[in-house]
Motif scaffolding. Structure first.
Motif, mmCIF file in Angstrom:
data_model
loop_
_atom_site.group_PDB
_atom_site.id
_atom_site.type_symbol
_atom_site.label_atom_id
_atom_site.label_comp_id
_atom_site.label_asym_id
_atom_site.label_seq_id
_atom_site.Cartn_x
_atom_site.Cartn_y
_atom_site.Cartn_z
ATOM 1 N N GLN A 22 0.869 -1.182 0.000
ATOM 2 C CA GLN A 22 0.000 0.000 0.000
ATOM 3 C C GLN A 22 0.902 1.226 0.000
ATOM 4 O O GLN A 22 1.408 1.650 1.029
ATOM 5 N N ALA A 23 1.126 1.804 -1.180
ATOM 6 C CA ALA A 23 2.108 2.883 -1.320
ATOM 7 C C ALA A 23 1.567 4.223 -0.875
ATOM 8 O O ALA A 23 2.324 5.076 -0.393
ATOM 9 N N LEU A 24 0.253 4.463 -1.053
ATOM 10 C CA LEU A 24 -0.379 5.713 -0.644
ATOM 11 C C LEU A 24 -1.674 5.403 0.091
ATOM 12 O O LEU A 24 -2.451 4.548 -0.343
ATOM 13 N N HIS A 25 -1.897 6.108 1.210
ATOM 14 C CA HIS A 25 -3.097 5.917 2.029
ATOM 15 C C HIS A 25 -3.860 7.232 2.120
ATOM 16 O O HIS A 25 -3.485 8.122 2.883
ATOM 17 N N ASP A 26 -4.893 7.415 1.353
ATOM 18 C CA ASP A 26 -5.822 8.520 1.534
ATOM 19 C C ASP A 26 -5.103 9.868 1.640
ATOM 20 O O ASP A 26 -5.317 10.645 2.576
ATOM 21 N N VAL A 27 -4.259 10.165 0.668
ATOM 22 C CA VAL A 27 -3.448 11.384 0.676
ATOM 23 C C VAL A 27 -4.275 12.563 0.164
ATOM 24 O O VAL A 27 -4.879 12.493 -0.910
ATOM 25 N N SER A 28 -4.299 13.656 0.927
ATOM 26 C CA SER A 28 -4.970 14.894 0.520
ATOM 27 C C SER A 28 -4.037 16.071 0.782
ATOM 28 O O SER A 28 -3.498 16.209 1.885
ATOM 29 N N LEU A 29 -3.844 16.907 -0.238
ATOM 30 C CA LEU A 29 -2.978 18.079 -0.119
ATOM 31 C C LEU A 29 -3.494 19.193 -1.014
ATOM 32 O O LEU A 29 -4.057 18.934 -2.077
#
Length: 308
Positions: A22-29
């Motif tokens: 799982q390389a990215l988890h729910d990323v927000s920017l």
């Protein structure tokens, strides 16, 4: 109306690879115009996010927008306004910088010869390679190759420039020249600097995010993040055999060798105990505080001290 109409918006982006990672988890920017630092250790998910933003792969879930453009569903339009310098890129060693940049300009869609000549000359001058434009790229230093990579990435005057671990392996003088070049580019568009080197972000970026294991741990202005740690970082010189006991008693965020002993930095709201003294925090303390779970939205159980 978008918060940053000419910036980049990332919402709830996740990515799992076929091997189960799982390389990215729910990323927000929200990334506004200017220099933006993405800071994290190797394997944190930085390159996965950069490749996704560069339209080289798609997220499993989530949305990415560059201004009014949908990064996932309008790839070709995004690529017209995108510059990407990956961590590793190849060059034809027997080609000159002038020849190869002209070739990439054709691929970018600059077909008019006069326009292409003017664009390549301007970029070679901007990257301080004009005097070496006839030299074969195989004879370039690491820093010169990186600056050539920026020249390629800047073809077409992109609104978004992504650079992945750009200063790794550069000597100090080349690193300064390269970072100064990126700073100039950041005055006219969005530049995302992905790195594991805290100093690169501290010197250049007006905003930053710290990522680890695919999660955003902290998003802030570097100076404000440092100021928020005032009065919370303490240091103490100790011997290496005493470290395990100290780690049981205190939240050690980093430890490094100093004159044959070990200097530890501890996160604490008050004096941790005898032998400790307060220290003015810096961005490295912010970074290690986030990684060890002392800061950020994704708080974790304290890990072992970094750098033991």
């Amino acid at each position: 109306m978008e918060k940053y109409p000419s910036g980049l918006t990332i919402r709830n982006v996740s990515k799992r690879y076929a091997n189960g990672v799982q390389a990215l988890h729910d990323v927000s920017l929200d990334i506004p115009p200017g220099m933006y630092g993405l800071l994290g250790p190797n394997g944190a998910g930085k390159s996965t996010l950069m490749r996704t933003l560069a339209t080289l792969q798609e997220p499993d879930t989530g949305q990415l927008r560059l201004g009014h453009l949908d990064v996932v569903h309008q790839k070709e339009a995004v690529r017209q306004t995108l510059g990407y310098l990956p961590q590793e890129f190849g060059v034809y060693p027997k080609a000159s910088a002038e020849e190869l940049l002209d070739y990439f300009a054709v691929l970018k869609g600059i077909t008019d010869r006069a326009t292409r000549k003017a664009a390549t000359e301007a970029l070679l001058r901007q990257t301080n390679l004009w005097d070496k434009r006839k030299q074969q790229l195989g004879g370039y230093s690491g820093g010169m190759k990186q600056r050539f990579g920026v020249a390629v990435a800047l073809l077409g005057t992109p609104r978004l420039l992504i650079v992945d671990e750009p200063t790794a392996g550069l000597d100090p003088a080349e690193r300064v020249r390269f970072l100064n070049l990126l700073s100039e580019v950041g005055e006219t568009g969005v530049v995302i600097l992905s790195t594991h080197l805290v100093a690169d972000v501290a010197e250049l970026c007006t905003r930053m995010a710290i990522i680890d294991r695919g999660r955003i741990l902290l998003e802030a202005r570097p100076l404000e993040a440092v100021a928020a740690l005032h009065g919370r970082i303490w240091r103490r010189l100790t011997d290496k055999p005493a470290l395990p006991a100290l780690a049981q008693q205190h939240r050690i965020i980093s430890a490094k060798r100093l004159s044959g002993r070990t200097l530890v930095h501890v996160y604490s709201e008050a004096l941790p105990g005898p032998g400790f003294e307060p220290v003015e925090p810096d961005l490295e303390d912010v970074y290690f505080s986030a990684l060890t779970g002392c800061l950020g939205a994704a708080r974790q159980q304290p890990k072992a001290a970094v750098g033991l």
